[in-house]
Design an enzyme around this catalytic site. Structure first.
Site, PDB file in Angstrom:
ATOM      1  N   ASP A  98       0.841  -1.193   0.000  1.00 15.91           N
ATOM      2  CA  ASP A  98       0.000   0.000   0.000  1.00 15.91           C
ATOM      3  C   ASP A  98       0.878   1.245   0.000  1.00 15.91           C
ATOM      4  OD1 ASP A  98      -2.576   1.417   0.324  1.00 15.91           O
ATOM      5  OD2 ASP A  98      -1.717   1.965   2.263  1.00 15.91           O
TER       6      ASP A  98
ATOM      7  N   ASP B  27      -0.113   5.079   0.054  1.00 12.26           N
ATOM      8  CA  ASP B  27      -0.409   6.249   0.901  1.00 12.26           C
ATOM      9  C   ASP B  27      -0.668   5.877   2.348  1.00 12.26           C
ATOM     10  OD1 ASP B  27      -0.410   8.515  -1.049  1.00 12.26           O
ATOM     11  OD2 ASP B  27      -1.850   7.188  -2.028  1.00 12.26           O
TER      12      ASP B  27
END
Length: 104
Positions: free
Chosen positions: A9, A11
């Site tokens: 992931d 952000d």
């Protein structure tokens, strides 16, 4: 690492949340670590984001990896592969298996 795929992931996990999306900074040390990880995993490292793949590529340049963008609306399954820009449809059998897995 040859039998492992990593979906990372972006952000708030790989990079810190910034006041605006354009203020995000990808540290050069992170780029070096991701490049080494990608090499050790035989390319089986994908970046996942709500951002577009074009934006992911711009943020992590010169590194290009498989990617999932737009919360799954875009996918690039390999470095250099075309970007699928619409969600793929699941057949009924696969959809049923995924529902059973989610219930478990």
């Amino acid at each position: 690492m040859t039998r492992t795929a990593l979906l990372l992931d972006v952000d708030g996990t790989l990079v810190d949340i910034a006041p605006t999306p354009t203020d995000v900074v990808v540290p050069s040390a992170l780029l070096r670590v991701l490049a080494e990880l990608t090499e050790r995993a035989g390319g089986a490292v994908a970046l996942v984001s709500g951002r577009t793949i074009e934006t992911i590529d711009r943020l992590f340049s010169p590194l290009v990896t498989p990617a999932i963008g737009g919360h799954g609306a875009e996918m690039r399954i390999a470095d250099g592969a075309a970007v699928l820009q619409r969600p793929f449809l699941l057949n009924d059998a696969l959809r049923e298996k995924l529902h059973r897995l989610a219930e478990a």
